[in-house]
Design a protein around this motif. Structure first.
Motif, PDB file in Angstrom:
ATOM      1  N   VAL A  66      -5.167  -4.054  -6.297  1.00 34.99           N
ATOM      2  CA  VAL A  66      -3.731  -4.319  -6.136  1.00 34.99           C
ATOM      3  C   VAL A  66      -3.136  -3.372  -5.089  1.00 34.99           C
ATOM      4  O   VAL A  66      -2.304  -3.775  -4.274  1.00 34.99           O
ATOM      5  N   LYS A  67      -3.577  -2.119  -5.092  1.00 32.36           N
ATOM      6  CA  LYS A  67      -3.089  -1.164  -4.085  1.00 32.36           C
ATOM      7  C   LYS A  67      -3.493  -1.615  -2.689  1.00 32.36           C
ATOM      8  O   LYS A  67      -2.718  -1.505  -1.740  1.00 32.36           O
ATOM      9  N   TRP A  68      -4.710  -2.134  -2.540  1.00 31.58           N
ATOM     10  CA  TRP A  68      -5.198  -2.567  -1.235  1.00 31.58           C
ATOM     11  C   TRP A  68      -4.279  -3.633  -0.644  1.00 31.58           C
ATOM     12  O   TRP A  68      -3.837  -3.524   0.502  1.00 31.58           O
ATOM     13  N   ILE A  69      -3.972  -4.655  -1.427  1.00 27.78           N
ATOM     14  CA  ILE A  69      -3.152  -5.753  -0.900  1.00 27.78           C
ATOM     15  C   ILE A  69      -1.701  -5.311  -0.737  1.00 27.78           C
ATOM     16  O   ILE A  69      -0.988  -5.792   0.145  1.00 27.78           O
ATOM     17  N   PHE A  70      -1.233  -4.371  -1.564  1.00 30.73           N
ATOM     18  CA  PHE A  70       0.144  -3.866  -1.434  1.00 30.73           C
ATOM     19  C   PHE A  70       0.309  -3.099  -0.127  1.00 30.73           C
ATOM     20  O   PHE A  70       1.290  -3.292   0.602  1.00 30.73           O
ATOM     21  N   VAL A  71      -0.633  -2.225   0.185  1.00 29.91           N
ATOM     22  CA  VAL A  71      -0.565  -1.465   1.435  1.00 29.91           C
ATOM     23  C   VAL A  71      -0.712  -2.398   2.636  1.00 29.91           C
ATOM     24  O   VAL A  71      -0.019  -2.246   3.653  1.00 29.91           O
ATOM     25  N   PHE A  72      -1.589  -3.390   2.515  1.00 33.62           N
ATOM     26  CA  PHE A  72      -1.775  -4.354   3.604  1.00 33.62           C
ATOM     27  C   PHE A  72      -0.499  -5.164   3.822  1.00 33.62           C
ATOM     28  O   PHE A  72      -0.138  -5.481   4.968  1.00 33.62           O
TER      29      PHE A  72
END
Length: 360
Positions: free
Chosen positions: A336-342
């Motif tokens: 979830v953090k990966w897609i949020f930062v992206f």
């Protein structure tokens, strides 16, 4: 003379996707900035992929496809592949010719762990921020911070007691049976989600329902509202304060800065810790039991910070509505953090394009 409505298939096509896309299309500057950011990650690709073996799908194409998914609110990766198969604009942006076959949607699942291990989303975000700084679009003195809840991909029925206690009986059968949870108290201390164990129960305010969520946090600069820091944590009580201090600590330089925020940051922990990082906390003052005093609120800069800080809601609104992250489609905090930062990087690209048009 009436034209002929009969369709005759042609054997060859001599027009490339590059010629089909108008020169003034808004995706052109976004693609140029994205390509520059992806080029900056060349050394990371060399570490993630073996120099021998069968060539894989270029990671640059995968990231450009994911960027399109956020920009055009495509709900799933399967729908993204369907669009990529017949949408000429999508093919051009990703880098596929007219006759190139599209890959299977499971390619994203197979490469997700590799992209996570390389922290590609954070690296891509930093490369975009670097471009914005080089273009003089960012302030390095005045910032705003805030957080929001992102609903997890798990429902209330996935909660199970941590001590293995008796659960209410299910009736009706099927994939989604009826369960009577009345008179049963559930909290993060006593229950955990079977679907996404890292998600936590949280609510936006008094009288609101609790949902399984993560906490997303952003740090924006006050000149143009661009994102300079993005973090995602578990949805616990002091998550906003701790994430904000972490992002402030990562700001380059040792010069004094100001950080605007809402009343949730009006506490002694945040104000004292921020002061130790040479950051003056321009947070909204609580009516009672607040930590910010008149030495801060009397200045004109404080009033400007309070006016500018509300622009961070524009970022959260874009991330939740356009990028479709009101409820995440991934499980686990790291994904979830990966897609949020992206998504934060995608917002910066859109915002930078608009700023370039306004100053042209």
């Amino acid at each position: 003379m009436r034209g002929n409505d009969q369709l005759q298939d042609t054997m060859f096509s001599y027009v490339s996707p590059e010629q089909r896309v108008p020169q003034d299309h808004p995706l052109r500057p976004i693609r140029k900035m994205a390509n520059q950011a992806l080029h900056d990650l060349s050394r990371r690709w060399a570490k993630l992929y073996s120099p021998i073996g069968r060539p894989s799908i270029a990671p640059e194409k995968l990231l450009r496809a994911l960027l399109l998914q956020l920009l055009y609110s495509v709900r799933s990766e399967r729908m993204l592949m369907e669009q990529l198969d017949y949408n000429l604009l999508f093919r051009w942006f990703v880098g596929l010719n007219m006759d190139d076959p599209v890959w299977d949607a499971t390619v994203f699942s197979q490469n997700r762990d590799r992209l996570l291990a390389g922290d590609i989303a954070q690296a891509f975000f930093e490369a975009v921020v670097k471009q914005a700084r080089a273009a003089g679009l960012m302030s390095n003195e005045h910032f705003s911070v805030d957080g929001t809840l992102i609903e997890a991909w798990a429902g209330q029925k996935s909660l199970r007691s941590t001590d293995g206690g008796n659960e209410p009986p299910a009736t009706g059968g099927g994939r989604n049976p009826e369960v009577n949870y009345h008179s049963q108290k559930r909290s993060n201390d006593t229950h955990v989600s079977k679907t996404d164990p890292e998600a936590m129960l949280a609510r936006k305010g008094q009288g609101r329902e609790s949902k399984l969520c993560y906490a997303g946090h952003l740090l924006t600069e006050n000149r143009n509202g661009l994102v300079v820091g993005a973090e995602l944590t578990h949805a616990y009580g002091n998550a906003e304060t701790h994430a904000a201090l972490l992002m402030i600590e990562q700001i380059d330089g040792d010069h004094a800065i100001t950080v605007g925020g809402d009343k949730g940051f009006d506490n002694r922990e945040f104000i004292s810790e921020a002061r130790g990082m040479k950051a003056r906390a321009h947070v909204a003052a609580k009516k009672s039991c607040g930590a910010v005093d008149s030495r801060t609120t009397r200045h004109e800069g404080y009033r400007i910070s309070q006016r500018k800080r509300k622009r961070i809601e524009e970022v959260f609104g874009w991330v939740k509505t356009v990028a479709l992250l009101r409820k995440t489609r991934h499980r686990g905090r790291e994904r979830v953090k990966w897609i949020f930062v992206f998504a934060a990087a995608a917002y910066n690209l859109v915002r930078m394009r608009k700023l370039a048009v306004a100053t042209a």
